[in-house]
Design an enzyme around this catalytic site. Structure first.
Site, PDB file in Angstrom:
ATOM      1  N   GLU A  47      65.485  -9.088  48.687  1.00  0.00           N
ATOM      2  CA  GLU A  47      66.621  -8.479  47.985  1.00  0.00           C
ATOM      3  C   GLU A  47      66.137  -7.932  46.650  1.00  0.00           C
ATOM      4  O   GLU A  47      65.732  -8.690  45.772  1.00  0.00           O
ATOM      5  CB  GLU A  47      67.722  -9.534  47.760  1.00  0.00           C
ATOM      6  CG  GLU A  47      68.874  -9.007  46.910  1.00  0.00           C
ATOM      7  CD  GLU A  47      69.909 -10.083  46.559  1.00  0.00           C
ATOM      8  OE1 GLU A  47      70.002 -11.114  47.270  1.00  0.00           O
ATOM      9  OE2 GLU A  47      70.619  -9.888  45.555  1.00  0.00           O
ATOM     10  N   ARG A  51      69.188  -3.717  39.222  1.00  0.00           N
ATOM     11  CA  ARG A  51      69.456  -3.968  37.812  1.00  0.00           C
ATOM     12  C   ARG A  51      68.495  -3.247  36.892  1.00  0.00           C
ATOM     13  O   ARG A  51      68.656  -3.277  35.684  1.00  0.00           O
ATOM     14  CB  ARG A  51      69.298  -5.458  37.522  1.00  0.00           C
ATOM     15  CG  ARG A  51      70.317  -6.328  38.167  1.00  0.00           C
ATOM     16  CD  ARG A  51      70.297  -7.649  37.442  1.00  0.00           C
ATOM     17  NE  ARG A  51      70.468  -8.749  38.352  1.00  0.00           N
ATOM     18  CZ  ARG A  51      70.309 -10.003  37.988  1.00  0.00           C
ATOM     19  NH1 ARG A  51      69.927 -10.293  36.767  1.00  0.00           N
ATOM     20  NH2 ARG A  51      70.513 -10.959  38.851  1.00  0.00           N
ATOM     21  N   LYS A 134      77.534 -14.391  50.591  1.00  0.00           N
ATOM     22  CA  LYS A 134      76.676 -14.927  49.535  1.00  0.00           C
ATOM     23  C   LYS A 134      77.566 -15.847  48.695  1.00  0.00           C
ATOM     24  O   LYS A 134      78.688 -15.470  48.369  1.00  0.00           O
ATOM     25  CB  LYS A 134      76.150 -13.759  48.695  1.00  0.00           C
ATOM     26  CG  LYS A 134      75.470 -14.140  47.393  1.00  0.00           C
ATOM     27  CD  LYS A 134      74.800 -12.911  46.779  1.00  0.00           C
ATOM     28  CE  LYS A 134      74.192 -13.247  45.431  1.00  0.00           C
ATOM     29  NZ  LYS A 134      73.186 -12.252  45.016  1.00  0.00           N
TER      30      LYS A 134
HETATM   31  O1  LIG Z   1      71.844  -9.382  40.877  1.00  0.00           O
HETATM   32  C1  LIG Z   1      72.669  -9.780  41.714  1.00  0.00           C
HETATM   33  O2  LIG Z   1      73.225  -9.058  42.510  1.00  0.00           O
HETATM   34  C2  LIG Z   1      73.087 -11.173  41.752  1.00  0.00           C
HETATM   35  O3  LIG Z   1      74.038 -11.447  42.408  1.00  0.00           O
HETATM   36  C3  LIG Z   1      72.419 -12.200  41.027  1.00  0.00           C
HETATM   37  C4  LIG Z   1      71.164 -12.786  41.665  1.00  0.00           C
HETATM   38  O4  LIG Z   1      71.306 -13.051  43.014  1.00  0.00           O
HETATM   39  C5  LIG Z   1      70.885 -14.029  40.924  1.00  0.00           C
HETATM   40  O5  LIG Z   1      70.820 -13.708  39.560  1.00  0.00           O
HETATM   41  C6  LIG Z   1      69.624 -14.721  41.309  1.00  0.00           C
HETATM   42  O6  LIG Z   1      69.703 -15.944  40.661  1.00  0.00           O
HETATM   43  P1  LIG Z   1      68.480 -16.801  40.170  1.00  0.00           P
HETATM   44  O7  LIG Z   1      67.683 -17.172  41.366  1.00  0.00           O
HETATM   45  O8  LIG Z   1      69.098 -17.964  39.483  1.00  0.00           O
HETATM   46  O9  LIG Z   1      67.707 -15.911  39.213  1.00  0.00           O
END
Ligand SMILES: O=C(O)C(=O)C[C@H](O)[C@H](O)COP(=O)(O)O
Length: 214
Positions: A47, A51, A134
């Site tokens: 994924e 961003r 999700k």
């Molecule tokens: O960017 C997106 O679409 C999201 O929904 C957020 C990510 O899935 C999380 O930020 C991952 O989380 P961490 O593994 O804690 O870094």
């Protein structure tokens, strides 16, 4: 593509490995090496979050890596979905779910893995035809105990918990019957990606791929 068919496909993708690496990439030049390391380590489903300005170029490069399934994360709008698909993404992940996204992904035939946390959000997603979701932000929203509780009244829905998941707690999620895989950024950390430390990333991928499901 109906939401039902979208979920059928995302469920299949989620079943390919216990962990989906969530990738926030700053430099598209690193994309191919990164995807190759993750796929070689046993994590074929990736994924790439939309961003960063490099995300679409990174998707383009990763889509060429043999054995990989490249999806776009942080898909918030119809335009995001379209641009991701044009770049080669074969699925989309969103932190939530809106009518706009349902229409967009259905119209262009892009399987969507939408986010939900509460029973009402899960029920709204089910009404729309999605049963593979999700669970985001997993840890901040209460973690594995919440998912375990949701399995009581809503056993027909399966999840990919993401947000605050790591090797320390991934097993808590993966041991639940309504969890197919988890997502997380820990496998492809900033420092390793920036340094092009592919052997370390492949080793982390291998460790993640070895996490057992329920
Ligand atoms: O960017 C997106 O679409 C999201 O929904 C957020 C990510 O899935 C999380 O930020 C991952 O989380 P961490 O593994 O804690 O870094």
């Amino acid at each position: 593509m109906t939401p039902n068919e979208q979920s059928r496909q995302t469920k299949e993708l989620c079943g390919l490995a216990p962990v989906i690496p969530v990738i926030v990439i700053k430099d598209a030049a690193k994309a191919e090496g990164l995807a190759t390391a993750l796929v070689s380590g046993g994590l074929p489903v990736l994924e790439i979050t939309l961003r960063t300005p490099a995300a679409l170029d990174a998707i383009r490069a990763m889509a060429k890596v043999a054995g990989g399934h490249v999806g776009a994360g942080t898909v918030l709008t119809a335009d995001d979905a379209k641009r991701a698909q044009d770049a080669g993404a074969t699925f989309a992940v969103s932190p939530g779910l809106t009518d706009t996204l349902i229409t967009a992904c259905s119209d262009i035939g892009l399987p969507l893995l939408p986010g939900a946390v509460t029973a009402s959000e899960v029920m709204a997603a089910m009404d729309a035809g999605y049963d593979m979701l999700k669970f985001f932000p997993a840890e901040a929203a209460g973690g594995a105990p919440v998912l375990k509780s949701l399995a009581g009244p809503l056993p027909q829905v399966t999840f990919c918990p993401t947000g605050g998941v790591s090797t320390a707690n991934a097993r808590d999620y993966l041991s639940l019957p309504n969890v197919i895989c988890v997502g997380g950024s820990w496998v492809a950390g900033d420092a390793d990606v920036e340094a092009g430390n592919w052997s370390e990333i492949e080793a982390k991928a291998r460790e993640a791929a070895g996490l057992a499901r329920a």
